[in-house]
Design a protein around this motif. Structure first.
Motif, PDB file in Angstrom:
ATOM      1  N   ASP A 177     -18.405 -37.155 -25.559  1.00  0.00           N
ATOM      2  CA  ASP A 177     -18.121 -36.976 -26.986  1.00  0.00           C
ATOM      3  C   ASP A 177     -17.855 -35.518 -27.319  1.00  0.00           C
ATOM      4  N   ALA A 178     -18.631 -34.625 -26.725  1.00  0.00           N
ATOM      5  CA  ALA A 178     -18.432 -33.198 -26.964  1.00  0.00           C
ATOM      6  C   ALA A 178     -17.070 -32.751 -26.441  1.00  0.00           C
ATOM      7  N   ARG A 179     -16.729 -33.216 -25.242  1.00  0.00           N
ATOM      8  CA  ARG A 179     -15.419 -32.858 -24.683  1.00  0.00           C
ATOM      9  C   ARG A 179     -14.284 -33.360 -25.573  1.00  0.00           C
ATOM     10  N   LYS A 180     -14.420 -34.569 -26.074  1.00  0.00           N
ATOM     11  CA  LYS A 180     -13.348 -35.132 -26.890  1.00  0.00           C
ATOM     12  C   LYS A 180     -13.153 -34.358 -28.183  1.00  0.00           C
ATOM     13  N   ILE A 181     -14.229 -34.128 -28.937  1.00  0.00           N
ATOM     14  CA  ILE A 181     -14.057 -33.516 -30.252  1.00  0.00           C
ATOM     15  C   ILE A 181     -13.577 -32.070 -30.124  1.00  0.00           C
ATOM     16  N   VAL A 182     -14.030 -31.350 -29.114  1.00  0.00           N
ATOM     17  CA  VAL A 182     -13.572 -29.980 -28.922  1.00  0.00           C
ATOM     18  C   VAL A 182     -12.091 -29.967 -28.531  1.00  0.00           C
ATOM     19  N   SER A 183     -11.692 -30.904 -27.685  1.00  0.00           N
ATOM     20  CA  SER A 183     -10.289 -30.995 -27.288  1.00  0.00           C
ATOM     21  C   SER A 183      -9.392 -31.335 -28.477  1.00  0.00           C
ATOM     22  N   VAL A 184      -9.805 -32.304 -29.277  1.00  0.00           N
ATOM     23  CA  VAL A 184      -9.003 -32.712 -30.431  1.00  0.00           C
ATOM     24  C   VAL A 184      -8.906 -31.575 -31.443  1.00  0.00           C
ATOM     25  N   ALA A 185     -10.010 -30.878 -31.694  1.00  0.00           N
ATOM     26  CA  ALA A 185      -9.993 -29.773 -32.654  1.00  0.00           C
ATOM     27  C   ALA A 185      -9.063 -28.648 -32.200  1.00  0.00           C
ATOM     28  N   GLY A 186      -9.101 -28.322 -30.919  1.00  0.00           N
ATOM     29  CA  GLY A 186      -8.217 -27.288 -30.401  1.00  0.00           C
ATOM     30  C   GLY A 186      -6.757 -27.682 -30.517  1.00  0.00           C
ATOM     31  N   GLU A 187      -6.463 -28.944 -30.212  1.00  0.00           N
ATOM     32  CA  GLU A 187      -5.081 -29.412 -30.301  1.00  0.00           C
ATOM     33  C   GLU A 187      -4.619 -29.461 -31.757  1.00  0.00           C
ATOM     34  N   CYS A 188      -5.524 -29.770 -32.665  1.00  0.00           N
ATOM     35  CA  CYS A 188      -5.172 -29.762 -34.089  1.00  0.00           C
ATOM     36  C   CYS A 188      -4.730 -28.369 -34.530  1.00  0.00           C
ATOM     37  N   LEU A 189      -5.434 -27.343 -34.078  1.00  0.00           N
ATOM     38  CA  LEU A 189      -5.014 -25.992 -34.432  1.00  0.00           C
ATOM     39  C   LEU A 189      -3.645 -25.689 -33.841  1.00  0.00           C
ATOM     40  N   ALA A 208       0.636 -32.186 -39.907  1.00  0.00           N
ATOM     41  CA  ALA A 208       0.606 -32.208 -38.443  1.00  0.00           C
ATOM     42  C   ALA A 208      -0.819 -32.333 -37.925  1.00  0.00           C
ATOM     43  N   ILE A 209      -1.740 -31.622 -38.570  1.00  0.00           N
ATOM     44  CA  ILE A 209      -3.146 -31.669 -38.154  1.00  0.00           C
ATOM     45  C   ILE A 209      -3.733 -33.052 -38.391  1.00  0.00           C
ATOM     46  N   GLN A 210      -3.540 -33.582 -39.579  1.00  0.00           N
ATOM     47  CA  GLN A 210      -4.090 -34.897 -39.922  1.00  0.00           C
ATOM     48  C   GLN A 210      -3.527 -35.980 -39.015  1.00  0.00           C
ATOM     49  N   LYS A 211      -2.238 -35.926 -38.745  1.00  0.00           N
ATOM     50  CA  LYS A 211      -1.610 -36.944 -37.891  1.00  0.00           C
ATOM     51  C   LYS A 211      -2.254 -36.968 -36.510  1.00  0.00           C
ATOM     52  N   HIS A 212      -2.471 -35.794 -35.938  1.00  0.00           N
ATOM     53  CA  HIS A 212      -3.053 -35.757 -34.593  1.00  0.00           C
ATOM     54  C   HIS A 212      -4.512 -36.205 -34.601  1.00  0.00           C
ATOM     55  N   ALA A 213      -5.295 -35.665 -35.536  1.00  0.00           N
ATOM     56  CA  ALA A 213      -6.721 -35.991 -35.565  1.00  0.00           C
ATOM     57  C   ALA A 213      -6.946 -37.482 -35.755  1.00  0.00           C
ATOM     58  N   GLU A 214      -6.289 -38.053 -36.726  1.00  0.00           N
ATOM     59  CA  GLU A 214      -6.493 -39.478 -37.004  1.00  0.00           C
ATOM     60  C   GLU A 214      -5.900 -40.346 -35.905  1.00  0.00           C
ATOM     61  N   PRO A 236      -5.162 -16.451 -52.034  1.00  0.00           N
ATOM     62  CA  PRO A 236      -4.180 -17.532 -51.966  1.00  0.00           C
ATOM     63  C   PRO A 236      -3.255 -17.298 -50.769  1.00  0.00           C
ATOM     64  N   PRO A 237      -2.697 -18.367 -50.185  1.00  0.00           N
ATOM     65  CA  PRO A 237      -2.818 -19.753 -50.626  1.00  0.00           C
ATOM     66  C   PRO A 237      -3.974 -20.467 -49.930  1.00  0.00           C
ATOM     67  N   GLN A 238      -4.427 -21.557 -50.506  1.00  0.00           N
ATOM     68  CA  GLN A 238      -5.301 -22.454 -49.760  1.00  0.00           C
ATOM     69  C   GLN A 238      -4.451 -23.249 -48.765  1.00  0.00           C
ATOM     70  N   VAL A 239      -5.037 -23.534 -47.600  1.00  0.00           N
ATOM     71  CA  VAL A 239      -4.307 -24.222 -46.524  1.00  0.00           C
ATOM     72  C   VAL A 239      -5.086 -25.477 -46.138  1.00  0.00           C
ATOM     73  N   PRO A 240      -4.847 -26.594 -46.821  1.00  0.00           N
ATOM     74  CA  PRO A 240      -5.531 -27.844 -46.450  1.00  0.00           C
ATOM     75  C   PRO A 240      -5.115 -28.293 -45.053  1.00  0.00           C
ATOM     76  N   HIS A 241      -6.023 -28.977 -44.375  1.00  0.00           N
ATOM     77  CA  HIS A 241      -5.733 -29.475 -43.026  1.00  0.00           C
ATOM     78  C   HIS A 241      -5.382 -30.952 -43.049  1.00  0.00           C
ATOM     79  N   PHE A 242      -4.843 -31.378 -44.159  1.00  0.00           N
ATOM     80  CA  PHE A 242      -4.378 -32.745 -44.379  1.00  0.00           C
ATOM     81  C   PHE A 242      -3.278 -32.649 -45.426  1.00  0.00           C
ATOM     82  N   GLY A 243      -2.464 -33.694 -45.543  1.00  0.00           N
ATOM     83  CA  GLY A 243      -1.461 -33.649 -46.597  1.00  0.00           C
ATOM     84  C   GLY A 243      -0.134 -34.265 -46.190  1.00  0.00           C
ATOM     85  N   ARG A 244       0.871 -33.966 -46.998  1.00  0.00           N
ATOM     86  CA  ARG A 244       2.201 -34.534 -46.818  1.00  0.00           C
ATOM     87  C   ARG A 244       3.212 -33.437 -46.497  1.00  0.00           C
ATOM     88  N   LYS A 245       4.178 -33.778 -45.674  1.00  0.00           N
ATOM     89  CA  LYS A 245       5.238 -32.841 -45.330  1.00  0.00           C
ATOM     90  C   LYS A 245       6.026 -32.457 -46.579  1.00  0.00           C
TER      91      LYS A 245
END
Length: 309
Positions: A177-189, A208-214, A236-245
């Protein structure tokens, strides 16, 4: 990271923020110098510049000039060096407050200031977040154990400029579980950074981040987001890690902001402990995060806090 519900009250726009020198990169994103591109193009050039700067003005975004970028880059190198120092210390049996001491002393020794210390009452020089802690963990007596994951979030002020980055480290031997979440978080960045170029939008990054994580069966924290940085801790600006293109401010050269997705192995829901800072996953699942300070360049981006993912 910035709470999405908070709005800084100390940000100001000045004419200097939007001045463009003859030899500066043209704000239109062409990759040419201003004097070789839009300078002197009374109609087309003026309209192009107006459109490019419209969102920057609307969202109170302070663009950085060459001297500013170099100052942030120097602060960023110290941030990266600090994280490398911490990485060498991470081991079972280490108290999180010992990480704080190392970060504080290293920062002061290099004639810099740890930005978190006393920021809105935060009592320490670094955020240390273990396992289910999403962000803003206060260093203390908690002892790292074999199999833990720990995020260390460093923000440094050097000669008046701020840079911000964080990494999640394995403690001892990580489980699946630790390996998975760290890998996914790094790839999200990585996915988020890949969306940074003039003409794209803040929403493209979050999408892009939301698509990969989910797509990996994980979730993205909504309450805390990336933010502009450089002149202040949070701009500013705020940079949400979810959203629409295609939504949010348009990216233009000279913008500097963090991308710092907080990714949960379980559901996205969180709560904040009684200390008023420590955010944890509501379901107790692991959470991981990586962050870099990003400059929008003429043709793409540069990380001002570069490290391998």
């Amino acid at each position: 990271m910035e709470n999405i519900d908070e709005v800084s009250t100390d940000m100001r726009i000045t004419n200097k923020t939007f001045d463009v020198g003859r030899n500066d990169p043209c704000p239109c994103g062409s990759g040419l110098k201003y004097k070789k591109c839009c300078l002197g193009k009374k109609k087309a050039g003026a309209e192009k510049l107006r459109k490019r700067f419209a969102d920057a003005r609307r969202y109170n975004i302070r663009l950085k000039q060459k001297a500013d970028i170099e100052g942030i880059r120097k602060a960023g190198r110290l941030v990266v060096d600090t994280l490398q120092l911490v990485e060498a210390d991470i081991r079972p049996g280490l108290k999180t407050d010992e990480i704080n001491t190392r970060v504080h002393e290293f920062t002061i020794r290099h004639h810099a200031v740890p930005a978190p210390l006393n920021y809105r009452g935060f009592p320490k020089s670094v955020c240390v977040s273990v396992n289910e802690v999403i962000c803003h963990g206060i260093p203390g007596e908690r002892v790292l154990k074999d199999g833990d994951i720990v995020n260390v979030d460093v923000t440094t002020i050097l000669n008046g400029y701020y840079a911000d980055a964080n990494r999640t480290f394995f403690v001892g031997s990580p489980g699946p579980d630790a390996r998975k979440i760290v890998s996914v978080a790094g790839e999200c960045l990585r996915k988020g950074m890949a969306m940074v170029k003039p003409g794209n939008t803040i929403g493209d990054i979050g999408w892009a981040i939301q698509k990969h994580a989910e797509g990996e069966g994980c979730s993205v924290v909504r309450e805390f987001v990336g933010h502009g940085v450089g002149f202040d801790f949070h701009e500013p600006p705020q940079v949400p890690h979810f959203g629409r293109k295609g939504t949010g401010p348009v990216l233009i050269p000279g913008m500097v902001f963090t991308i710092e997705p907080m990714i949960n192995l379980g559901k996205k829901d969180l709560y904040v402990l009684e200390d008023g800072w420590t955010a944890v996953t509501r379901d107790g699942s692991l959470s991981a995060q990586f962050e870099q300070t990003i400059l929008v360049t003429e043709k793409g981006f540069e990380s001002l806090t570069p490290f391998s993912l």
